[in-house]
Design a protein around this motif. Structure first.
Motif, PDB file in Angstrom:
ATOM      1  N   ALA A 240      57.469  69.162  21.500  1.00  0.00           N
ATOM      2  CA  ALA A 240      58.317  68.184  22.186  1.00  0.00           C
ATOM      3  C   ALA A 240      57.866  67.983  23.625  1.00  0.00           C
ATOM      4  O   ALA A 240      57.897  66.869  24.154  1.00  0.00           O
ATOM      5  N   SER A 241      57.444  69.061  24.267  1.00  0.00           N
ATOM      6  CA  SER A 241      56.966  68.969  25.643  1.00  0.00           C
ATOM      7  C   SER A 241      55.695  68.130  25.727  1.00  0.00           C
ATOM      8  O   SER A 241      55.523  67.311  26.638  1.00  0.00           O
ATOM      9  N   ILE A 242      54.809  68.308  24.736  1.00  0.00           N
ATOM     10  CA  ILE A 242      53.571  67.526  24.695  1.00  0.00           C
ATOM     11  C   ILE A 242      53.888  66.049  24.451  1.00  0.00           C
ATOM     12  O   ILE A 242      53.302  65.158  25.066  1.00  0.00           O
ATOM     13  N   ALA A 243      54.851  65.796  23.530  1.00  0.00           N
ATOM     14  CA  ALA A 243      55.205  64.414  23.169  1.00  0.00           C
ATOM     15  C   ALA A 243      55.677  63.625  24.371  1.00  0.00           C
ATOM     16  O   ALA A 243      55.383  62.439  24.507  1.00  0.00           O
ATOM     17  N   ASN A 244      56.416  64.266  25.257  1.00  0.00           N
ATOM     18  CA  ASN A 244      56.965  63.576  26.415  1.00  0.00           C
ATOM     19  C   ASN A 244      55.890  63.148  27.405  1.00  0.00           C
ATOM     20  O   ASN A 244      56.128  62.301  28.258  1.00  0.00           O
ATOM     21  N   LYS A 245      54.693  63.738  27.286  1.00  0.00           N
ATOM     22  CA  LYS A 245      53.608  63.426  28.213  1.00  0.00           C
ATOM     23  C   LYS A 245      52.638  62.382  27.653  1.00  0.00           C
ATOM     24  O   LYS A 245      51.752  61.913  28.365  1.00  0.00           O
ATOM     25  N   LEU A 246      52.781  62.046  26.370  1.00  0.00           N
ATOM     26  CA  LEU A 246      51.881  61.082  25.753  1.00  0.00           C
ATOM     27  C   LEU A 246      52.442  59.662  25.873  1.00  0.00           C
ATOM     28  O   LEU A 246      53.649  59.466  25.880  1.00  0.00           O
ATOM     29  N   ASN A 247      51.541  58.687  25.920  1.00  0.00           N
ATOM     30  CA  ASN A 247      52.031  57.305  25.912  1.00  0.00           C
ATOM     31  C   ASN A 247      52.339  56.900  24.469  1.00  0.00           C
ATOM     32  O   ASN A 247      51.821  57.487  23.527  1.00  0.00           O
ATOM     33  N   PRO A 248      53.199  55.894  24.261  1.00  0.00           N
ATOM     34  CA  PRO A 248      53.617  55.514  22.910  1.00  0.00           C
ATOM     35  C   PRO A 248      52.468  55.178  21.964  1.00  0.00           C
ATOM     36  O   PRO A 248      52.513  55.514  20.785  1.00  0.00           O
ATOM     37  N   ALA A 249      51.434  54.504  22.464  1.00  0.00           N
ATOM     38  CA  ALA A 249      50.309  54.122  21.612  1.00  0.00           C
ATOM     39  C   ALA A 249      49.589  55.357  21.078  1.00  0.00           C
ATOM     40  O   ALA A 249      49.223  55.424  19.901  1.00  0.00           O
ATOM     41  N   MET A 250      49.387  56.344  21.952  1.00  0.00           N
ATOM     42  CA  MET A 250      48.729  57.573  21.527  1.00  0.00           C
ATOM     43  C   MET A 250      49.588  58.323  20.514  1.00  0.00           C
ATOM     44  O   MET A 250      49.079  58.885  19.535  1.00  0.00           O
ATOM     45  N   LEU A 251      50.891  58.331  20.720  1.00  0.00           N
ATOM     46  CA  LEU A 251      51.804  59.010  19.816  1.00  0.00           C
ATOM     47  C   LEU A 251      51.705  58.416  18.411  1.00  0.00           C
ATOM     48  O   LEU A 251      51.673  59.132  17.408  1.00  0.00           O
ATOM     49  N   LYS A 252      51.642  57.085  18.326  1.00  0.00           N
ATOM     50  CA  LYS A 252      51.527  56.428  17.033  1.00  0.00           C
ATOM     51  C   LYS A 252      50.204  56.785  16.343  1.00  0.00           C
ATOM     52  O   LYS A 252      50.155  56.990  15.128  1.00  0.00           O
ATOM     53  N   LYS A 253      49.121  56.834  17.113  1.00  0.00           N
ATOM     54  CA  LYS A 253      47.813  57.143  16.538  1.00  0.00           C
ATOM     55  C   LYS A 253      47.760  58.562  15.980  1.00  0.00           C
ATOM     56  O   LYS A 253      47.222  58.797  14.900  1.00  0.00           O
ATOM     57  N   VAL A 254      48.312  59.508  16.730  1.00  0.00           N
ATOM     58  CA  VAL A 254      48.344  60.892  16.257  1.00  0.00           C
ATOM     59  C   VAL A 254      49.165  60.985  14.975  1.00  0.00           C
ATOM     60  O   VAL A 254      48.762  61.616  13.993  1.00  0.00           O
ATOM     61  N   PHE A 255      50.312  60.345  14.987  1.00  0.00           N
ATOM     62  CA  PHE A 255      51.198  60.351  13.825  1.00  0.00           C
ATOM     63  C   PHE A 255      50.500  59.760  12.604  1.00  0.00           C
ATOM     64  O   PHE A 255      50.512  60.327  11.511  1.00  0.00           O
ATOM     65  N   ALA A 256      49.852  58.603  12.784  1.00  0.00           N
ATOM     66  CA  ALA A 256      49.179  57.925  11.678  1.00  0.00           C
ATOM     67  C   ALA A 256      48.004  58.728  11.151  1.00  0.00           C
ATOM     68  O   ALA A 256      47.765  58.784   9.938  1.00  0.00           O
ATOM     69  N   LEU A 257      47.255  59.364  12.030  1.00  0.00           N
ATOM     70  CA  LEU A 257      46.095  60.153  11.615  1.00  0.00           C
ATOM     71  C   LEU A 257      46.524  61.312  10.718  1.00  0.00           C
ATOM     72  O   LEU A 257      45.919  61.565   9.667  1.00  0.00           O
ATOM     73  N   VAL A 258      47.568  62.012  11.115  1.00  0.00           N
ATOM     74  CA  VAL A 258      48.084  63.126  10.304  1.00  0.00           C
ATOM     75  C   VAL A 258      48.542  62.615   8.942  1.00  0.00           C
ATOM     76  O   VAL A 258      48.258  63.220   7.899  1.00  0.00           O
ATOM     77  N   LEU A 259      49.229  61.501   8.930  1.00  0.00           N
ATOM     78  CA  LEU A 259      49.755  60.953   7.678  1.00  0.00           C
ATOM     79  C   LEU A 259      48.655  60.555   6.708  1.00  0.00           C
ATOM     80  O   LEU A 259      48.729  60.849   5.515  1.00  0.00           O
ATOM     81  N   ILE A 260      47.644  59.864   7.190  1.00  0.00           N
ATOM     82  CA  ILE A 260      46.639  59.336   6.276  1.00  0.00           C
ATOM     83  C   ILE A 260      45.775  60.445   5.680  1.00  0.00           C
ATOM     84  O   ILE A 260      45.428  60.420   4.499  1.00  0.00           O
ATOM     85  N   ILE A 261      45.443  61.455   6.463  1.00  0.00           N
ATOM     86  CA  ILE A 261      44.662  62.582   5.941  1.00  0.00           C
ATOM     87  C   ILE A 261      45.441  63.317   4.860  1.00  0.00           C
ATOM     88  O   ILE A 261      44.935  63.613   3.773  1.00  0.00           O
ATOM     89  N   THR A 262      46.702  63.585   5.152  1.00  0.00           N
ATOM     90  CA  THR A 262      47.536  64.319   4.206  1.00  0.00           C
ATOM     91  C   THR A 262      47.814  63.498   2.955  1.00  0.00           C
ATOM     92  O   THR A 262      47.725  63.999   1.833  1.00  0.00           O
ATOM     93  N   GLY A 263      48.166  62.235   3.141  1.00  0.00           N
ATOM     94  CA  GLY A 263      48.525  61.386   2.019  1.00  0.00           C
ATOM     95  C   GLY A 263      47.385  61.168   1.045  1.00  0.00           C
ATOM     96  O   GLY A 263      47.561  61.271  -0.171  1.00  0.00           O
ATOM     97  N   VAL A 264      46.203  60.852   1.549  1.00  0.00           N
ATOM     98  CA  VAL A 264      45.047  60.604   0.690  1.00  0.00           C
ATOM     99  C   VAL A 264      44.685  61.859  -0.093  1.00  0.00           C
ATOM    100  O   VAL A 264      44.375  61.800  -1.296  1.00  0.00           O
ATOM    101  N   ARG A 265      44.745  63.008   0.561  1.00  0.00           N
ATOM    102  CA  ARG A 265      44.387  64.251  -0.118  1.00  0.00           C
ATOM    103  C   ARG A 265      45.356  64.560  -1.256  1.00  0.00           C
ATOM    104  O   ARG A 265      44.950  64.947  -2.351  1.00  0.00           O
TER     105      ARG A 265
END
Length: 276
Positions: A240-265
């Motif tokens: 949560a502390s890290i999240a508060n320091k990221l900009n919204p665009a970066m937050l979305k990219k991190v979220f999407a990257l985790v999702l696509i790797i996990t989902g495809v596998r």
């Protein structure tokens, strides 16, 4: 003690999952389920458990671990003012209705369909965030009727695949021009509304499969829960502390990257087992 000595590698992997899931819970508001479900799915199979049972038990156990993780994440996000309690007041009852229907259906569903659903939901969510419209689809959330449908669907599908709600809640809110950080914090609270009744339903109503892993009650595996929870709770505030320091665009990219790797596998694993 014999179980621990014979499965030390798997136990260490579960603990590592707890660390990563805790960071994700705080960082992305996903309750960690997006990581916990596939890891447990593969680890339980390493113990000689069938894929169907592994998926069902992974789903239930993941939801159980999300309960304390969400509490820790909610407190961390609330200190930063990122939890929208007014929205939750309206959404809670509809999320709960979806959860009760979805979690009961899990107790009656073949595990391979849950695995496929997990892979599809994770992959589509990631693709929408990575290559979908860069701007919000709507300027604001729909009226109460539309929000009721959204909340019910989030509760239903999240409980069926063992995720805390952030996987669906975050993109749903951000597509409606909702601030990203506030979406993540609110999603953490949605995770608690989903995970607590869903885990209880699967614990009480779920019938233990014949080849379920050691110390499984209903559909919830206690060793998996015990290995993961302490570390998710410890590391959720860090995320949560890290999240508060990221900009919204970066937050979305991190979220999407985790999702696509996990989902495809997960989707590939399920399709291979089904058709080959």
């Amino acid at each position: 003690m014999e179980f621990i000595s014979e499965n030390s590698t798997i136990i260490l992997a579960m603990m590592g999952t707890g660390v990563f899931a805790g960071l994700l819970a705080g960082l992305l508001g996903v309750g960690g389920g997006i990581v916990i479900v596939p890891v447990l799915f593969f680890l339980y199979q390493a113990l000689g458990i069938s894929a169907d049972t592994a998926m069902i038990v992974a789903t239930a156990t993941s939801l159980a671990t999300i309960v304390p993780t969400s509490v820790s994440s909610i407190m961390a996000h609330n200190r930063k003012g990122n939890v929208d309690f007014e929205l939750l007041k309206h959404w809670a009852i509809f999320i709960l209705l979806g959860v009760l229907a979805g979690s009961y259906l899990v107790t009656k569903t073949d595990g391979k369909w849950l695995a496929m659903m997990f892979g599809i939901i994770a992959t589509l969510s990631a693709l929408n965030m990575l290559i979908g419209k860069k701007n919000a689809i709507a300027q604001s959330l729909p009226g109460k009727g539309g929000q009721s449908i959204m909340a019910t669907c989030i509760g239903f599908f999240s409980s069926m695949v063992g995720i805390g709600g952030g996987t669906l809640t975050v993109p749903t809110l951000t597509f409606c021009n909702y601030p990203a950080h506030r979406a993540v914090g609110t999603a953490a609270a949605v995770g608690l509304i989903i995970s607590l009744p869903a885990a209880l339903t699967m614990l009480i109503v779920g019938e233990r499969p014949a080849d379920a892993p050691f110390a499984t009650f209903g559909l919830v595996n206690l060793p998996g829960f015990a290995c993961i929870v302490p570390l998710t709770v410890l590391f959720a505030p860090v995320g949560a502390s890290i999240a508060n320091k990221l900009n919204p665009a970066m937050l979305k990219k991190v979220f999407a990257l985790v999702l696509i790797i996990t989902g495809v596998r997960m989707l590939a694993q399920t399709l291979i087992q089904e058709f080959l």
